[in-house]
Design a protein around this motif. Sequence first.
Motif, PDB file in Angstrom:
ATOM      1  N   UNK A 142       0.826  -1.202   0.000  1.00 20.32           N
ATOM      2  CA  UNK A 142       0.000   0.000   0.000  1.00 20.32           C
ATOM      3  C   UNK A 142       0.863   1.256   0.000  1.00 20.32           C
ATOM      4  N   UNK A 143       1.938   1.252   0.775  1.00 17.95           N
ATOM      5  CA  UNK A 143       2.808   2.428   0.866  1.00 17.95           C
ATOM      6  C   UNK A 143       3.467   2.727  -0.472  1.00 17.95           C
ATOM      7  N   UNK A 144       4.113   1.730  -1.072  1.00 17.67           N
ATOM      8  CA  UNK A 144       4.826   1.977  -2.329  1.00 17.67           C
ATOM      9  C   UNK A 144       3.850   2.204  -3.486  1.00 17.67           C
ATOM     10  N   UNK A 145       2.647   1.667  -3.357  1.00 13.62           N
ATOM     11  CA  UNK A 145       1.624   1.996  -4.341  1.00 13.62           C
ATOM     12  C   UNK A 145       1.254   3.460  -4.291  1.00 13.62           C
TER      13      UNK A 145
ATOM     14  N   UNK B 191       7.808  16.156  -4.372  1.00 18.08           N
ATOM     15  CA  UNK B 191       6.471  15.575  -4.295  1.00 18.08           C
ATOM     16  C   UNK B 191       6.528  14.165  -3.715  1.00 18.08           C
ATOM     17  N   UNK B 192       7.556  13.404  -4.089  1.00 14.50           N
ATOM     18  CA  UNK B 192       7.693  12.057  -3.555  1.00 14.50           C
ATOM     19  C   UNK B 192       7.992  12.109  -2.059  1.00 14.50           C
ATOM     20  N   UNK B 193       8.855  13.024  -1.633  1.00 12.22           N
ATOM     21  CA  UNK B 193       9.149  13.164  -0.206  1.00 12.22           C
ATOM     22  C   UNK B 193       7.872  13.500   0.569  1.00 12.22           C
TER      23      UNK B 193
ATOM     24  N   UNK C 220       3.051   7.829   6.133  1.00  8.38           N
ATOM     25  CA  UNK C 220       3.624   7.203   7.315  1.00  8.38           C
ATOM     26  C   UNK C 220       5.099   6.925   7.262  1.00  8.38           C
ATOM     27  N   UNK C 221       5.773   7.339   6.190  1.00  3.55           N
ATOM     28  CA  UNK C 221       7.211   7.160   6.090  1.00  3.55           C
ATOM     29  C   UNK C 221       7.967   8.331   6.685  1.00  3.55           C
ATOM     30  N   UNK C 222       9.275   8.334   6.476  1.00  2.00           N
ATOM     31  CA  UNK C 222      10.161   9.344   7.052  1.00  2.00           C
ATOM     32  C   UNK C 222      11.038   9.952   5.979  1.00  2.00           C
ATOM     33  N   UNK C 223      11.215  11.271   6.034  1.00  2.00           N
ATOM     34  CA  UNK C 223      12.192  11.941   5.172  1.00  2.00           C
ATOM     35  C   UNK C 223      13.508  11.947   5.940  1.00  2.00           C
ATOM     36  N   UNK C 224      14.423  11.074   5.540  1.00  8.19           N
ATOM     37  CA  UNK C 224      15.694  10.913   6.249  1.00  8.19           C
ATOM     38  C   UNK C 224      16.630  12.072   5.933  1.00  8.19           C
ATOM     39  N   UNK C 225      16.796  12.374   4.653  1.00  8.85           N
ATOM     40  CA  UNK C 225      17.573  13.532   4.195  1.00  8.85           C
ATOM     41  C   UNK C 225      16.679  14.285   3.208  1.00  8.85           C
ATOM     42  N   UNK C 226      16.312  15.532   3.527  1.00  6.47           N
ATOM     43  CA  UNK C 226      15.370  16.264   2.672  1.00  6.47           C
ATOM     44  C   UNK C 226      15.909  16.465   1.260  1.00  6.47           C
ATOM     45  N   UNK C 227      15.017  16.680   0.300  1.00  9.41           N
ATOM     46  CA  UNK C 227      15.455  16.908  -1.075  1.00  9.41           C
ATOM     47  C   UNK C 227      16.452  18.048  -1.184  1.00  9.41           C
ATOM     48  N   UNK C 228      17.509  17.814  -1.961  1.00 15.24           N
ATOM     49  CA  UNK C 228      18.546  18.822  -2.158  1.00 15.24           C
ATOM     50  C   UNK C 228      19.157  18.618  -3.530  1.00 15.24           C
TER      51      UNK C 228
ATOM     52  N   UNK D  58      14.936   8.567   1.990  1.00 11.40           N
ATOM     53  CA  UNK D  58      13.630   8.364   2.601  1.00 11.40           C
ATOM     54  C   UNK D  58      13.595   7.016   3.301  1.00 11.40           C
ATOM     55  N   UNK D  59      12.567   6.789   4.106  1.00 10.96           N
ATOM     56  CA  UNK D  59      12.362   5.484   4.733  1.00 10.96           C
ATOM     57  C   UNK D  59      10.877   5.191   4.764  1.00 10.96           C
ATOM     58  N   UNK D  60      10.521   3.938   4.532  1.00 12.88           N
ATOM     59  CA  UNK D  60       9.115   3.558   4.576  1.00 12.88           C
ATOM     60  C   UNK D  60       8.673   3.393   6.034  1.00 12.88           C
ATOM     61  N   UNK D  61       7.409   3.103   6.303  1.00 12.37           N
ATOM     62  CA  UNK D  61       6.948   3.003   7.693  1.00 12.37           C
ATOM     63  C   UNK D  61       7.658   1.940   8.526  1.00 12.37           C
ATOM     64  N   UNK D  62       8.259   0.926   7.864  1.00 15.08           N
ATOM     65  CA  UNK D  62       9.020  -0.092   8.588  1.00 15.08           C
ATOM     66  C   UNK D  62      10.501   0.260   8.676  1.00 15.08           C
ATOM     67  N   UNK D  63      10.858   1.479   8.245  1.00 11.87           N
ATOM     68  CA  UNK D  63      12.224   2.022   8.320  1.00 11.87           C
ATOM     69  C   UNK D  63      13.189   1.422   7.311  1.00 11.87           C
TER      70      UNK D  63
END
Length: 263
Positions: free
Chosen positions: A26-29, A216-218, A225-233, A244-249
Amino acid sequence: MLGTEFRTGSPVWIDLGSPDTDAAAAFYGAVFGWRFASAGPEAGGYGFFQKDGRTVAGLGPLTEQGAASSWMTYFRTEDAGATAREVVSAGGTVRAEPMTMGEATMAQFTDPQGAQFAVLHAPGGLEKASEDDTLVWVELHVADPAAAIGFYRGLFGWRTEEMRTPGMTYQVLSIRDGDQEEGSFGGVAPLRAGQDDAGQDDARWVPYFAVADADAVAAAVRGNGGTVVVPPANVPDVGRVAWLADPAQAVFAVLRPDPRQAA
């Protein structure tokens, strides 16, 4: 450039091990527009992420006790058993002994610095790459890039080319056959402790997916429910990048390539 004409040492497959495959699908969809197709009841929950009806990655449940969710990169080998012996001889470890499934043989390893990877010998592999929402690059982060390059060169014969970037020297990887630029598929970067806000400082291979809009993807990752590990640059001469990281990290990255690089 990473493609689907696989030769020895090419990234040929990637898959995600997840504690909740339904949630991952569901997340990657939502993030990439991927659809999940089961490989069948005999596959133990394994299946395929598809984009426009073509396979772009695999997804399956975690099978190791205490394993963390992560993306695995598979490199093409002509002989998984021989590669396993070479890994051990060079100081790595075998996580999963070579196993044959139909026409495919695979094995999983850990390199001497702790990064996990796998090999695959099969008639095919990913059906789409280097397009929006598909794999475009793989990147190794380790404390000693020179030692890592020596290890993998011994396995696959990879070539390297030095690229200067702000604050570090980056090594671009390419397969041993053909033109170096056209055969490039990834890179090696020095690992720095605490290199991001989420503490993602373990040795690892990180898959990069091409996208039309990294920001937009971030936002979609955060909204699902995911995490932006390093913001877009912006990375000069490369494009716009985010980790980025998904909800399961499980960590992954996205890249909106600099259009000048494709010209």
